[in-house]
Design an enzyme around this catalytic site. Structure first.
Site, PDB file in Angstrom:
ATOM      1  N   SER A 155       0.809  -1.221   0.000  1.00  0.00           N
ATOM      2  CA  SER A 155       0.000   0.000   0.000  1.00  0.00           C
ATOM      3  C   SER A 155       0.841   1.270   0.000  1.00  0.00           C
ATOM      4  O   SER A 155       0.307   2.366  -0.012  1.00  0.00           O
ATOM      5  CB  SER A 155      -0.906   0.013   1.232  1.00  0.00           C
ATOM      6  OG  SER A 155      -0.119   0.057   2.414  1.00  0.00           O
ATOM      7  N   SER A 159       7.048  -3.574   3.717  1.00  0.00           N
ATOM      8  CA  SER A 159       8.246  -4.406   3.536  1.00  0.00           C
ATOM      9  C   SER A 159       9.351  -3.990   4.495  1.00  0.00           C
ATOM     10  O   SER A 159      10.049  -4.840   5.062  1.00  0.00           O
ATOM     11  CB  SER A 159       8.739  -4.339   2.089  1.00  0.00           C
ATOM     12  OG  SER A 159       9.223  -3.045   1.765  1.00  0.00           O
ATOM     13  N   ASP A 196      12.883   4.183   4.369  1.00  0.00           N
ATOM     14  CA  ASP A 196      11.838   3.355   4.972  1.00  0.00           C
ATOM     15  C   ASP A 196      12.345   2.591   6.185  1.00  0.00           C
ATOM     16  O   ASP A 196      11.699   2.559   7.238  1.00  0.00           O
ATOM     17  CB  ASP A 196      11.285   2.364   3.947  1.00  0.00           C
ATOM     18  CG  ASP A 196      10.387   3.020   2.920  1.00  0.00           C
ATOM     19  OD1 ASP A 196      10.455   4.257   2.779  1.00  0.00           O
ATOM     20  OD2 ASP A 196       9.635   2.300   2.247  1.00  0.00           O
TER      21      ASP A 196
END
Length: 322
Positions: free
Chosen positions: A104, A109, A152
């Protein structure tokens, strides 16, 4: 022996794709998390399973292969890469639970990678800190995706709202962005590796055109850093909308994402844009006001979540990580 770790998902506010080419980015951890539990297997096989996602797979950790017993474990490449590098190949069971939609654009991940590494290191009694964890998590994502930003995995590890500089240094905002966000997401999942490669291909073909777009996204990110520091909500929303236009020019938008972007703005969001790599996944809507109206408007056609930033990064049960 049981080892449990969790890590937050994230929103990229500014800098998607440009960050891969050395430009800055801003992202924040959200109050939606991934949890990994590792236990010793009662059989001779290692198992990766998730009731939330409806899958179970038998793992060959030495050769990075698996046999699916049920469902489609799309996140499994990250698990296999971690176990290949850091596990002693003894039989274990890895149980994944999450409240982040996979694919999304909310950093599922990275959250899975960070929480799995933390749980595995803890399972083996390995000493580690957050800096080491973030570094190894980035290496895993880069290996699986081909190319990846440390953004991330840094957010999932450290939590909070961060600015990633051109020199890859992390600066944590001391002031909080006092606003709620609405996430709109489709059932069409984005593929980060595929979208990064697509932008790279476009950049290689039209470097004189695309290079200034990448640079402009970096300049927008710097302006947004200033807006956050001074709590300038109007400027922040405008910059989101400009950033969205540039992402659209890179070919990462879709009809579904564009629809949600404009629905959010019409419903009163101060700004809205893709978050993550695009090609599917999510948009974020900045809602100092009209949060409920934006949420209801997006929900008529797609899925929506209300989220807030979280200062909590990775957590390992019964263990403090510095």
């Amino acid at each position: 022996m049981e080892s449990i770790a969790s890590a937050p998902g994230k929103m990229i506010l500014f800098g998607e794709h440009a960050v891969v080419y050395g430009e800055p980015a801003i992202a924040g951890a959200v109050n939606k998390r991934v949890t990994i539990k590792i236990t010793k297997s009662s059989t001779n096989s290692s198992i990766f399973k998730s009731d939330d996602l409806g899958f179970e797979a038998e793992l060959n950790t030495r050769n990075k292969r698996y046999i699916s017993n049920r469902g489609k474990p799309g996140i499994i490449k990250y698990i296999l890469e971690i176990l290949f590098r850091f596990h002693d190949h003894s039989p274990i069971v890895i149980d994944l639970s999450l409240d982040i939609p996979i694919g999304s654009g909310l950093g599922s991940s990275a959250a899975v990678t960070v929480s799995t590494l933390a749980a595995l290191f803890n399972y083996h009694g390995k000493k580690f800190n957050k800096n080491y964890l973030a570094k190894k998590a980035h290496e895993i994502e880069s290996s699986v995706q081909g190319i990846a930003s440390p953004l991330d995995t840094s957010v999932s590890t450290f939590g909070g709202l961060i600015y990633l500089s051109r020199e890859k240094k992390i600066f944590k905002f001391t002031n909080k962005l006092q606003s709620s966000f609405v996430i709109g997401y489709t059932l069409k999942r984005g593929n980060t590796g595929k979208m990064v490669k697509s932008v790279r291909s476009l950049k290689n073909r039209y470097s004189k055109i695309v290079d200034p777009i990448i640079t402009s996204i970096g300049e927008i990110t710097d302006e947004a850093k200033f807006a956050i520091a001074h709590n300038n909500q109007s400027k922040f929303g405008e910059l989101m909308n400009i950033n969205q236009g540039l992402l659209d020019s890179l070919g990462v938008n879709t009809k579904e994402l564009s629809r949600m972007v404009y629905i959010a703005r019409k419903a009163g969001a101060h700004g809205s844009k893709i978050t993550g790599s695009g090609g599917g996944g999510s948009i974020i809507a900045f809602c100092p006001t009209n949060e409920e109206k934006v949420f209801r408007s997006i929900s008529k056609y797609d899925n929506a979540l209300k989220v807030r930033f979280s200062n909590e990064g990775v957590i390992v049960q019964n263990r403090k990580i510095l």
